[in-house]
Design a protein around this motif. Structure first.
Motif, PDB file in Angstrom:
ATOM      1  N   THR A  33      -0.407   9.989  -2.544  1.00  0.00           N
ATOM      2  CA  THR A  33       0.530   8.911  -2.822  1.00  0.00           C
ATOM      3  C   THR A  33       0.150   7.759  -1.904  1.00  0.00           C
ATOM      4  O   THR A  33      -0.165   7.968  -0.729  1.00  0.00           O
ATOM      5  CB  THR A  33       1.968   9.360  -2.531  1.00  0.00           C
ATOM      6  N   MET A  34       0.165   6.562  -2.441  1.00  0.00           N
ATOM      7  CA  MET A  34      -0.188   5.379  -1.648  1.00  0.00           C
ATOM      8  C   MET A  34       1.011   4.446  -1.541  1.00  0.00           C
ATOM      9  O   MET A  34       1.771   4.279  -2.496  1.00  0.00           O
ATOM     10  CB  MET A  34      -1.354   4.643  -2.289  1.00  0.00           C
ATOM     11  N   GLY A  35       1.125   3.833  -0.377  1.00  0.00           N
ATOM     12  CA  GLY A  35       2.242   2.922  -0.163  1.00  0.00           C
ATOM     13  C   GLY A  35       1.804   1.650   0.522  1.00  0.00           C
ATOM     14  O   GLY A  35       0.741   1.587   1.147  1.00  0.00           O
ATOM     15  N   TRP A  36       2.620   0.625   0.351  1.00  0.00           N
ATOM     16  CA  TRP A  36       2.476  -0.636   1.081  1.00  0.00           C
ATOM     17  C   TRP A  36       3.742  -0.838   1.898  1.00  0.00           C
ATOM     18  O   TRP A  36       4.864  -0.713   1.374  1.00  0.00           O
ATOM     19  CB  TRP A  36       2.278  -1.805   0.135  1.00  0.00           C
ATOM     20  N   PHE A  37       3.553  -1.180   3.152  1.00  0.00           N
ATOM     21  CA  PHE A  37       4.630  -1.517   4.059  1.00  0.00           C
ATOM     22  C   PHE A  37       4.356  -2.890   4.635  1.00  0.00           C
ATOM     23  O   PHE A  37       3.233  -3.401   4.555  1.00  0.00           O
ATOM     24  CB  PHE A  37       4.719  -0.475   5.187  1.00  0.00           C
ATOM     25  N   ARG A  38       5.381  -3.462   5.259  1.00  0.00           N
ATOM     26  CA  ARG A  38       5.189  -4.769   5.898  1.00  0.00           C
ATOM     27  C   ARG A  38       6.024  -4.841   7.154  1.00  0.00           C
ATOM     28  O   ARG A  38       7.057  -4.181   7.282  1.00  0.00           O
ATOM     29  CB  ARG A  38       5.528  -5.888   4.927  1.00  0.00           C
ATOM     30  N   ALA A  48       7.614  -1.454   1.118  1.00  0.00           N
ATOM     31  CA  ALA A  48       7.542  -2.440   0.039  1.00  0.00           C
ATOM     32  C   ALA A  48       7.363  -1.748  -1.321  1.00  0.00           C
ATOM     33  O   ALA A  48       8.125  -2.013  -2.260  1.00  0.00           O
ATOM     34  CB  ALA A  48       6.410  -3.423   0.274  1.00  0.00           C
ATOM     35  N   ALA A  49       6.350  -0.888  -1.429  1.00  0.00           N
ATOM     36  CA  ALA A  49       6.066  -0.270  -2.726  1.00  0.00           C
ATOM     37  C   ALA A  49       5.250   1.002  -2.529  1.00  0.00           C
ATOM     38  O   ALA A  49       4.554   1.142  -1.517  1.00  0.00           O
ATOM     39  CB  ALA A  49       5.297  -1.238  -3.618  1.00  0.00           C
ATOM     40  N   ALA A  50       5.343   1.909  -3.499  1.00  0.00           N
ATOM     41  CA  ALA A  50       4.553   3.138  -3.468  1.00  0.00           C
ATOM     42  C   ALA A  50       4.146   3.511  -4.882  1.00  0.00           C
ATOM     43  O   ALA A  50       4.810   3.126  -5.856  1.00  0.00           O
ATOM     44  CB  ALA A  50       5.341   4.275  -2.833  1.00  0.00           C
ATOM     45  N   ILE A  51       3.060   4.274  -4.975  1.00  0.00           N
ATOM     46  CA  ILE A  51       2.547   4.704  -6.273  1.00  0.00           C
ATOM     47  C   ILE A  51       2.074   6.140  -6.151  1.00  0.00           C
ATOM     48  O   ILE A  51       1.455   6.538  -5.158  1.00  0.00           O
ATOM     49  CB  ILE A  51       1.429   3.750  -6.749  1.00  0.00           C
ATOM     50  N   GLU A  56       1.263   7.081 -12.390  1.00  0.00           N
ATOM     51  CA  GLU A  56       2.294   7.103 -13.433  1.00  0.00           C
ATOM     52  C   GLU A  56       3.676   6.744 -12.898  1.00  0.00           C
ATOM     53  O   GLU A  56       4.543   6.319 -13.658  1.00  0.00           O
ATOM     54  CB  GLU A  56       2.329   8.487 -14.080  1.00  0.00           C
ATOM     55  N   ARG A  57       3.884   6.963 -11.612  1.00  0.00           N
ATOM     56  CA  ARG A  57       5.195   6.652 -11.031  1.00  0.00           C
ATOM     57  C   ARG A  57       5.038   5.618  -9.925  1.00  0.00           C
ATOM     58  O   ARG A  57       4.116   5.700  -9.123  1.00  0.00           O
ATOM     59  CB  ARG A  57       5.831   7.926 -10.481  1.00  0.00           C
ATOM     60  N   VAL A  58       5.942   4.669  -9.923  1.00  0.00           N
ATOM     61  CA  VAL A  58       5.950   3.642  -8.881  1.00  0.00           C
ATOM     62  C   VAL A  58       7.372   3.507  -8.342  1.00  0.00           C
ATOM     63  O   VAL A  58       8.347   3.892  -9.002  1.00  0.00           O
ATOM     64  CB  VAL A  58       5.454   2.278  -9.403  1.00  0.00           C
ATOM     65  N   TYR A  59       7.441   2.920  -7.166  1.00  0.00           N
ATOM     66  CA  TYR A  59       8.737   2.815  -6.475  1.00  0.00           C
ATOM     67  C   TYR A  59       8.686   1.538  -5.639  1.00  0.00           C
ATOM     68  O   TYR A  59       7.706   1.309  -4.915  1.00  0.00           O
ATOM     69  CB  TYR A  59       8.923   4.053  -5.610  1.00  0.00           C
ATOM     70  N   ILE A  69       3.770  -5.938  -7.777  1.00  0.00           N
ATOM     71  CA  ILE A  69       3.296  -4.854  -8.637  1.00  0.00           C
ATOM     72  C   ILE A  69       2.252  -4.051  -7.874  1.00  0.00           C
ATOM     73  O   ILE A  69       1.249  -4.620  -7.420  1.00  0.00           O
ATOM     74  CB  ILE A  69       2.674  -5.396  -9.934  1.00  0.00           C
ATOM     75  N   ILE A  70       2.483  -2.755  -7.766  1.00  0.00           N
ATOM     76  CA  ILE A  70       1.513  -1.877  -7.124  1.00  0.00           C
ATOM     77  C   ILE A  70       0.712  -1.170  -8.210  1.00  0.00           C
ATOM     78  O   ILE A  70       1.252  -0.775  -9.257  1.00  0.00           O
ATOM     79  CB  ILE A  70       2.204  -0.858  -6.179  1.00  0.00           C
ATOM     80  N   SER A  71      -0.588  -1.013  -7.967  1.00  0.00           N
ATOM     81  CA  SER A  71      -1.445  -0.318  -8.916  1.00  0.00           C
ATOM     82  C   SER A  71      -2.582   0.337  -8.142  1.00  0.00           C
ATOM     83  O   SER A  71      -2.757   0.084  -6.951  1.00  0.00           O
ATOM     84  CB  SER A  71      -1.995  -1.279  -9.969  1.00  0.00           C
ATOM     85  N   ARG A  72      -3.336   1.185  -8.822  1.00  0.00           N
ATOM     86  CA  ARG A  72      -4.451   1.860  -8.157  1.00  0.00           C
ATOM     87  C   ARG A  72      -5.582   2.086  -9.147  1.00  0.00           C
ATOM     88  O   ARG A  72      -5.367   2.194 -10.362  1.00  0.00           O
ATOM     89  CB  ARG A  72      -4.002   3.180  -7.545  1.00  0.00           C
ATOM     90  N   ASP A  73      -6.781   2.186  -8.584  1.00  0.00           N
ATOM     91  CA  ASP A  73      -7.971   2.521  -9.357  1.00  0.00           C
ATOM     92  C   ASP A  73      -8.612   3.698  -8.651  1.00  0.00           C
ATOM     93  O   ASP A  73      -9.287   3.524  -7.621  1.00  0.00           O
ATOM     94  CB  ASP A  73      -8.914   1.316  -9.417  1.00  0.00           C
TER      95      ASP A  73
END
Length: 124
Positions: A33-38, A48-51, A56-59, A69-73
């Motif tokens: 699971t990956m997240g962004w914080f600030r 801030a956001a997680a994926i 398929e699921r974001v928060y 918008i959070i996304s991943r490759d």
């Protein structure tokens, strides 16, 4: 050793957009699971956001919902944060984080690995 490297920060006017990137090496990115914080000056680090590992699921945290918008490759071991309609209160150092337990969480204590951060400054 797992390493996370953020990029894409900078100075932008209010109402503008930026896209942050975070490349992960040395680990099992596809399972994280990956997240962004600030963290703004004088304040605690906030979610801030997680994926989820599959994307398929974001928060999102309420302050950024509808604007970020959070996304991943997974083929590129990269997670992104598209930030739109930026406000001065979005000014902060933005950190990428990885959770090897694959729990979609907004708690910083759930995340095992962290990047060094990238500065985002929004001028009003």
């Amino acid at each position: 050793q797992v390493q996370l490297v953020e990029s894409g920060g900078g100075l932008v006017q209010a109402g503008g957009s930026l896209r942050l990137s975070c490349v992960v090496s040395g680990g099992s990115f596809n399972s994280y699971t990956m997240g962004w914080f600030r963290q703004a000056p004088g304040k605690e680090r906030e979610f801030a956001a997680a994926i989820s590992w599959s994307g398929e699921r974001v928060y999102y945290a309420n302050p950024v919902k509808g604007r970020f918008i959070i996304s991943r490759d997974n083929a590129k071991n990269t997670v992104y944060l598209q930030m739109n309609s930026l406000k001065s209160e979005d000014t902060a150092v933005y950190y990428c984080a990885a959770d090897s337990h694959s729990v979609l969480s907004g708690s910083r204590y759930s995340y095992d690995y962290w990047g060094q951060g990238t500065q985002v400054t929004v001028s009003s």
